[in-house]
Design an enzyme around this catalytic site. Structure first.
Site, PDB file in Angstrom:
ATOM      1  N   GLU A 117     -17.979  44.101 128.006  1.00 43.19           N
ATOM      2  CA  GLU A 117     -19.427  43.699 128.092  1.00 43.19           C
ATOM      3  C   GLU A 117     -20.971  44.662 129.186  1.00 43.19           C
ATOM      4  O   GLU A 117     -21.083  43.807 129.504  1.00 43.19           O
ATOM      5  CB  GLU A 117     -20.184  42.200 127.675  1.00 43.19           C
ATOM      6  CG  GLU A 117     -19.556  41.689 126.439  1.00 43.19           C
ATOM      7  CD  GLU A 117     -20.639  40.524 126.126  1.00 43.19           C
ATOM      8  OE1 GLU A 117     -20.794  40.075 127.010  1.00 43.19           O
ATOM      9  OE2 GLU A 117     -20.027  39.787 124.589  1.00 43.19           O
ATOM     10  N   GLU A 144     -15.805  39.970 119.240  1.00 40.25           N
ATOM     11  CA  GLU A 144     -16.067  37.608 119.165  1.00 40.25           C
ATOM     12  C   GLU A 144     -16.609  38.013 118.963  1.00 40.25           C
ATOM     13  O   GLU A 144     -17.660  38.322 117.780  1.00 40.25           O
ATOM     14  CB  GLU A 144     -15.914  38.223 120.701  1.00 40.25           C
ATOM     15  CG  GLU A 144     -15.172  38.510 122.076  1.00 40.25           C
ATOM     16  CD  GLU A 144     -16.392  38.494 123.227  1.00 40.25           C
ATOM     17  OE1 GLU A 144     -16.736  37.517 123.419  1.00 40.25           O
ATOM     18  OE2 GLU A 144     -15.795  38.614 124.512  1.00 40.25           O
TER      19      GLU A 144
END
Ligand code: GLA
Ligand code: ZN
Length: 668
Positions: free
Chosen positions: A146, A304
């Protein structure tokens, strides 16, 4: 190789003694887990000191996965610094918007321009690639995690100046681009340029800047600086491992990074879906489609999602029974070929100990969440390879442009209340609920496959986009744009012409004035028999060839056009001059889709989402997703087999979806 949708998630067994791993793998087998993302935050373990590497634990994790027949998405782990690195090289720590150099702490805490960070991160990626390139468990590389955040340190300031020199070559060009004669800003030396933050150009925060040009370039620079970190790691991985696909997990509609600039460098796109509370189902759907659009429609990984609850929000509601399954099939419907969780086993300590996990602290397999995960695992096995590699046959495109997003939201005037994502979402939602598949594409995309191109709040118009949009209409397509479009060039300078700038010939209108009002001021807009409500911004439109489709109902511009349509070549240009409410946007979009016969067969039941994917063998899969807690009663529009139940349904026969139920129809 597994010929099915990859299923699993982030797994951090290094936090636990090895007896726990035995239990984990026993439960993974029960839940149909085949893929584990490992090593995401293991840097301080794999390199406990500057000159010490220790891969003992990671070796065991990968060997164990291989022995169990599972594969790993192996992270390089460079998203969280080990403490020794921050101590030895304090300049690896970020400097924030207020100009404060941070000390060691948190994660996503590195300066993207720091040579020490770059050197150590690439060394780690290189060691991992050398060691595991041929490991039987290795499925994919997961660089960092991320990527995000901004640094304003002196190293970044120098890197920014270098980036600007490459871009503008001369200070004259830069002064012209940033319009620096305004407020006495003409730069005469590159060294005079400072990163735009609270100490320099900004007031009130990151969106309030005196010079949009500088701030925009800092967003672009940050995108490139972090991308540079990714590319450096990818390069060292490639030196040892020429083939294994490389990705990094994105965050969907994440404003700080222009993912379109990253897309060519990923072998496949992947992203983490944590929709905001109360987001309608079209919100994550838009993000899925944006992520699918990164690689020209190729399938992506859902890297995710939570099986049950998040932890970082003030309030972290549970996913209701059936919601996880529905969200997972929604991801598959939009192009996911993998469905992974954060996380497989909950941490005992620190800030994510209450984050949902497939296996909780008690290690049970008789919880509701584990049962739902395992049942979904069984269904994904059943589905097998039916959807793998399938593409979306969309004939509607939505242009998503980070530059327009940034420029719109850092602008002083006309309104701080207009939010890019919200306007895009309203048009996307209208199209999706009417049954149209939508490709979400960059402004550079080839538009020839599309009948309908939606370009709401396209604030910045770059390159030959206006000409390519004209070409869509000329050959019979429909192009829609809205208020606050066609306003600025790539440097955020207003076009020295009528609004909407380069889009004006296609739209057949001219806008001289606009009225920005608070949220509670409502303008009625007449759309034929229908009355919609509009808010926030009211552009006053003078038709120059376009015909009015909707008109304002109040104020001194009552009776003037709020929505127009312009015949252009064989097609049409539609302009919506105000922020219509959702029913108003629906009305406009359904008219446009109807013109191209793109209304779906279930368009009258908007709570049932439809999405089509065409498998590599040519079979057509129609996903039906019931986003309500009640059964949905449909009439099958074609003969089909539901791949999840094996049941056949004939054309015109009743088809019932359970509450939050999914059907995946292979159309005969
Ligand atoms: C992100 C991160 C994970 C974890 C989850 C929690 O997506 O990548 O490491 O922190 O959020 O929701
Ligand atoms: Zn920095």
């Amino acid at each position: 190789m597994t010929h099915k949708i990859r299923y699993g998630g982030d797994y951090n067994p290094e936090q636990w003694p090895e007896e726990v791993w035995d239990e984990d793998h026993r439960l993974f087998t029960r839940a149909g887990i085949d893929t584990l993302t490992v090593g995401v935050f293991s840097w301080s373990l794999t390199q406990p000191a500057e000159d010490t590497y220790d891969f003992t634990v990671l070796d065991r994790i990968l060997d164990r996965a291989a022995a169990e027949g599972r594969q790993v998405c192996l992270a390089t782990g460079t998203a969280a610094l080990p403490p020794w690195l921050a101590k030895a090289h304090p300049e690896v720590n970020r400097t924030d918007f207020e100009g404060r150099r941070h000390r060691y702490g948190q994660r996503h805490n590195f300066c993207p321009s720091s040579p020490a960070y770059r050197r150590h991160a690439t060394a780690m990626a290189g060691c991992l690639a050398e060691r595991y390139a041929d490991h039987p468990a290795l499925l994919a590389w997961h660089i960092n995690n991320e990527y995000g955040g901004v640094c304003y340190c002196d190293v970044c300031a120098d890197a920014f100046r270098e980036w600007l020199r490459n871009k503008y070559v001369t200070l004259d060009a830069l002064n012209d681009a940033w319009w620096t004669t305004f407020w006495s800003h003409r730069f005469t030396d590159w060294a005079e340029i400072e990163p735009p933050n609270a100490l320099t150009e900004h007031w009130r925060g990151p969106d309030h800047t005196a010079f949009q040009g500088i701030t925009l370039d800092y967003f672009r620079f940050t995108t490139d600086a972090l991308l540079g970190c990714f590319l450096a790691e990818k390069e060292v991985i490639r030196a040892h491992d020429p083939d294994t696909p490389v990705t990094t997990n994105f965050m969907g509609m994440f404003r700080p990074l222009d993912y379109h600039r990253w897309a060519p460098h990923l072998d496949f796109a992947s992203w983490d879906s944590y929709p905001p509370l109360d987001a309608p189902p079209t919100w994550p759907a838009l993000a899925h489609d944006l992520m699918r659009g990164l690689k020209d429609g190729a399938p992506f990984w859902l890297m995710e999602q939570t099986p049950s609850t998040t932890a970082c929000r003030d309030v972290n509601p549970l996913r209701r029974p059936g919601e996880l399954r529905l969200a997972t099939f929604q991801a598959v419907a939009h192009g996911a070929d993998a469905a992974l969780y954060f996380q497989m086993r909950a941490s005992r300590g620190a800030c994510e100990k209450y984050h949902g996990a497939v296996i909780g602290h008690a290690g049970r397999d008789d919880t509701r969440v584990f049962r739902e995960v395992a049942e979904l695992g069984r269904e994904l096995e059943l589905l097998g390879d039916a959807s793998l590699g399938a593409r979306t046959p969309a004939r509607t495109a939505l242009i998503f442009d980070w530059d327009s997003w940034w420029a719109l939201e850092i602008s002083d005037g006309p309104s701080r209340l207009v939010k890019y994502q919200e306007v895009l979402h309203a048009y996307y939602r209208a199209a999706r609920e009417a049954g149209a598949d939508v490709d979400v594409v960059p402004h550079t995309a080839d538009l020839t496959p599309y009948d309908v191109v939606l370009a709401p709040v396209l604030h910045m118009v770059k390159g030959d986009l206006a000409a390519r949009l004209e070409a869509v209409a000329a050959r019979g397509g429909t192009v829609l744009t809205t208020f606050l479009s066609g306003r600025v060039d790539e440097h955020d300078r207003a076009f020295p012409t009528d609004v909407p700038g380069p889009l004006a010939p296609l739209m057949g209108i001219r806008v001289d004035e606009w009225d920005s009002r608070p949220q509670d001021v409502v303008q009625p807009v007449e759309l034929g028999e229908f009355e919609a409500e509009a808010r926030l911004l009211f552009e006053i439109v003078q038709p120059r060839g376009a015909e009015p489709v909707g008109t304002y109902g109040a104020d001194f511009y009552a009776g003037t056009p709020a929505v127009t349509r312009h015949a252009y070549g064989q097609g049409e240009g539609w302009y919506v001059a105000t922020a219509l409410d959702q029913p108003g946007v629906d009305w406009v979009i359904r008219r446009i889709l109807t013109r191209h016969s793109l209304l779906g067969p279930y368009a009258h039941q908007p709570a049932v989402e439809t999405a089509t994917r065409v498998a590599p063998d040519g079979s057509r899969l129609l996903f039906l997703l019931n986003h309500t807690a009640d059964p949905a009663h449909l009439t099958a529009h074609a003969a089909a087999t539901d791949l999840l139940t094996g049941k056949r349904v004939g054309e015109g026969e009743p088809l019932t979806l359970d509450p939050r139920g999914t059907a995946i129809l292979r159309i005969q």
